[in-house]
Design an enzyme around this catalytic site. Structure first.
Site, PDB file in Angstrom:
ATOM      1  N   ASN A  55       0.332  -5.741   4.960  1.00 31.52           N
ATOM      2  CA  ASN A  55      -0.175  -4.378   5.115  1.00 31.52           C
ATOM      3  C   ASN A  55       0.871  -3.320   4.775  1.00 31.52           C
ATOM      4  O   ASN A  55       0.521  -2.230   4.321  1.00 31.52           O
ATOM      5  CB  ASN A  55      -0.661  -4.166   6.556  1.00 31.52           C
ATOM      6  CG  ASN A  55      -1.921  -4.953   6.849  1.00 31.52           C
ATOM      7  OD1 ASN A  55      -2.949  -4.733   6.236  1.00 31.52           O
ATOM      8  ND2 ASN A  55      -1.826  -5.895   7.777  1.00 31.52           N
ATOM      9  N   ASP A 113      -0.851 -15.418   5.821  1.00 37.29           N
ATOM     10  CA  ASP A 113       0.603 -15.366   5.984  1.00 37.29           C
ATOM     11  C   ASP A 113       1.053 -16.248   7.147  1.00 37.29           C
ATOM     12  O   ASP A 113       2.103 -16.902   7.070  1.00 37.29           O
ATOM     13  CB  ASP A 113       1.080 -13.920   6.176  1.00 37.29           C
ATOM     14  CG  ASP A 113       0.372 -13.201   7.317  1.00 37.29           C
ATOM     15  OD1 ASP A 113      -0.746 -13.613   7.699  1.00 37.29           O
ATOM     16  OD2 ASP A 113       0.932 -12.213   7.818  1.00 37.29           O
ATOM     17  N   THR A 159       4.291  -5.526   9.881  1.00 39.14           N
ATOM     18  CA  THR A 159       3.504  -4.437  10.446  1.00 39.14           C
ATOM     19  C   THR A 159       3.136  -4.767  11.883  1.00 39.14           C
ATOM     20  O   THR A 159       3.182  -3.914  12.769  1.00 39.14           O
ATOM     21  CB  THR A 159       2.224  -4.221   9.614  1.00 39.14           C
ATOM     22  OG1 THR A 159       2.592  -4.005   8.252  1.00 39.14           O
ATOM     23  CG2 THR A 159       1.437  -3.041  10.126  1.00 39.14           C
TER      24      THR A 159
END
Length: 278
Positions: free
Chosen positions: A22, A122, A145
């Site tokens: 992100n 991820d 993030t």
């Protein structure tokens, strides 16, 4: 006009690995012997396919890598809006259609979650790499993030984890809602007890997050019913691995023994690529 022919990927040689988060896009080249480079770029939804081609080309040139030397590519992403753009950009750059981590792609990871398909790619890639590089059981911390903590049991099963507000997200929220506090650089102030507003904020952010991670490691190990490898390094005891842009800032302030591996994502992408290539 010259006909554009897309090359077939193969298992041998260097691959281009890209993880879209992100906040950052991690890009690197890796083969069976080493990681050639690993860089972070800002995730930007406004950029076009051609702009990403130029950016990726510039990074490869910076490290002296000829696109013709790349034999394959793989992408993981938690930003669905960017997948097709990045996939097309990679194809234009190296004439190879990249593999995309997702349903139908073999990872070798048994995911014991309520909704396995909703686990971030991820997290899966990190876990695959951690098992291969460090063994199981293992806790994988990824500081991006969000700060995520993934747990793999002694049998190599992904059994769950924790999601915490990311460090920069926390700082931004604090600053935006507090008129007299300003933005800070993320560095340890040297003393837990701050003597001015900035050092008080830095202490809270750095030492506060380090203490949170230490405490969560204790709770995760206890719930899993294992000891930490730092106490006694033997089979069945759990190791802790950290990655992500801010791991190098927070981990040195943790009291637990945590191994920082910034190339963990790239290693995991290479492992998954090898499992799926013909």
């Amino acid at each position: 006009m010259k006909e554009h022919i897309v090359r077939r990927p193969n298992r041998r040689g260097m691959i281009l690995a890209i993880d879209m988060g992100n906040t950052n896009i991690v890009i690197g080249c890796i083969d069976d012997e080493k990681v050639y480079f690993e860089e972070r770029l800002a995730t930007d939804l406004s950029k076009t396919e051609l702009e990403y081609v130029v950016i990726f080309k510039t990074v490869l040139e910076l490290y002296g890598i000829d696109s013709n030397a790349i034999s394959g590519a793989i992408i993981s992403s938690v930003v669905p809006q960017l997948v097709n753009i990045i996939r097309s950009a990679v194809e234009k750059l190296i004439d190879i259609t990249p593999m995309v981590v997702g349903p139908g792609v073999k990872t070798g990871l048994n995911i014991l979650m309520d909704e396995p398909r909703r686990v971030g790619s991820d997290l899966i890639v990190d876990a695959v790499a951690a098992i291969k590089e460090y063994g199981a059981p293992v806790i994988v911390i990824d500081m991006g993030t969000a700060t995520t903590m993934s747990v793999v049991d002694a049998k190599g099963n992904y059994v769950g984890g924790v999601i915490l507000p990311g460090i920069r997200v926390s700082v931004d929220a604090l600053v935006s809602r507090t008129a007299q506090l300003s933005r800070i650089s993320l560095e340890a102030p040297g003393h837990v007890i701050g003597k001015n507003t900035l050092d008080c904020m830095k202490s809270g952010v750095i030492y506060g997050n380090a203490s949170c991670i230490d405490g969560m490691i204790d709770r995760l190990a206890a719930e899993l019913g294992v000891k930490l490898a730092e106490e006694e390094d033997k089979p069945g005891n759990i190791r802790v691995i950290a990655t992500g842009g801010l791991a190098g800032v927070i981990v040195p302030e943790c009291r637990h023994e945590i191994t920082v591996d910034q190339a963990l994502l790239l290693k995991g992408l290479k492992i998954i690529y090898d499992k799926n290539i013909e």
